[in-house]
Design an enzyme around this catalytic site. Structure first.
Site, PDB file in Angstrom:
ATOM      1  N   HIS A   7       0.819  -1.205   0.000  1.00 40.53           N
ATOM      2  CA  HIS A   7       0.000   0.000   0.000  1.00 40.53           C
ATOM      3  C   HIS A   7       0.855   1.258   0.000  1.00 40.53           C
ATOM      4  CE1 HIS A   7       0.508  -0.623   4.441  1.00 40.53           C
ATOM      5  NE2 HIS A   7       0.596   0.694   4.460  1.00 40.53           N
ATOM      6  N   HIS A  79       4.167   7.078   3.582  1.00 42.96           N
ATOM      7  CA  HIS A  79       5.110   5.968   3.409  1.00 42.96           C
ATOM      8  C   HIS A  79       4.636   4.998   2.340  1.00 42.96           C
ATOM      9  CE1 HIS A  79       2.378   4.097   6.478  1.00 42.96           C
ATOM     10  NE2 HIS A  79       2.632   2.994   5.792  1.00 42.96           N
ATOM     11  N   GLU A 130       7.811   1.030   4.952  1.00 41.53           N
ATOM     12  CA  GLU A 130       7.288   0.015   5.864  1.00 41.53           C
ATOM     13  C   GLU A 130       7.494  -1.338   5.203  1.00 41.53           C
ATOM     14  OE1 GLU A 130       3.153  -1.196   8.231  1.00 41.53           O
ATOM     15  OE2 GLU A 130       3.039   0.146   6.498  1.00 41.53           O
TER      16      GLU A 130
END
Length: 148
Positions: A7, A79, A130
């Site tokens: 994502h 992010h 991440e």
């Protein structure tokens, strides 16, 4: 090492307005809000073919994204989240190459119920990264070597 983009996270100043935009104007499927007190945020996910967009809003004044919004009042990209097979192995390989892991270096459980780590943006071309562990069999923090 990296599998796929899971994502893109966007910090928003008003989650209800952002959900309305994606759901009512852009016609996207938006998940129910999920409070993540351990991360200081409320999130929703917009499902797209092969990936997602995560809308992130602060959960309380001490939220780490509150400082992001102070610098970027309109919100913005926060992010990128990439999937990896073995988070601990990936972490150790990246540390050996000089990259920094944020926090105490140990995985926490992310919004998808899977172990995650964040890499310092100064080590990743200016982007907060991440890493989310995705395995065939679900894993809990107790299953990971070197985790407490």
């Amino acid at each position: 090492m990296l599998k796929r983009l899971n994502h893109v996270a966007i910090v928003v100043p008003n989650l209800d307005q952002a959900v309305s935009l994606y759901q009512n104007v852009l016609g996207a499927h938006v998940s129910a809000p999920q409070d993540l007190p351990e991360h200081g945020v409320t999130v929703v996910f917009i499902d797209l073919p092969g990936s997602k967009v995560e809308l992130v809003a602060p959960l309380g004044d001490a939220s780490p994204v509150a400082t992001f919004l102070a610098r970027n009042p309109q919100g913005g990209m926060h992010h990128l989240c990439y999937e990896v097979g073995d988070l601990i192995d990936t972490r150790d390989r990246l540390l050996a190459q000089g990259l920094r892991v944020l926090g105490d270096g140990q995985p926490s459980i992310g919004a998808h119920g899977r172990p995650v780590l964040f890499l310092h943006p100064k080590d990743c071309a200016g982007t907060l990264i991440e890493l989310e562990e995705v395995r065939a069999k679900p894993v809990t923090l107790g299953d990971l070597p070197g985790s407490a």
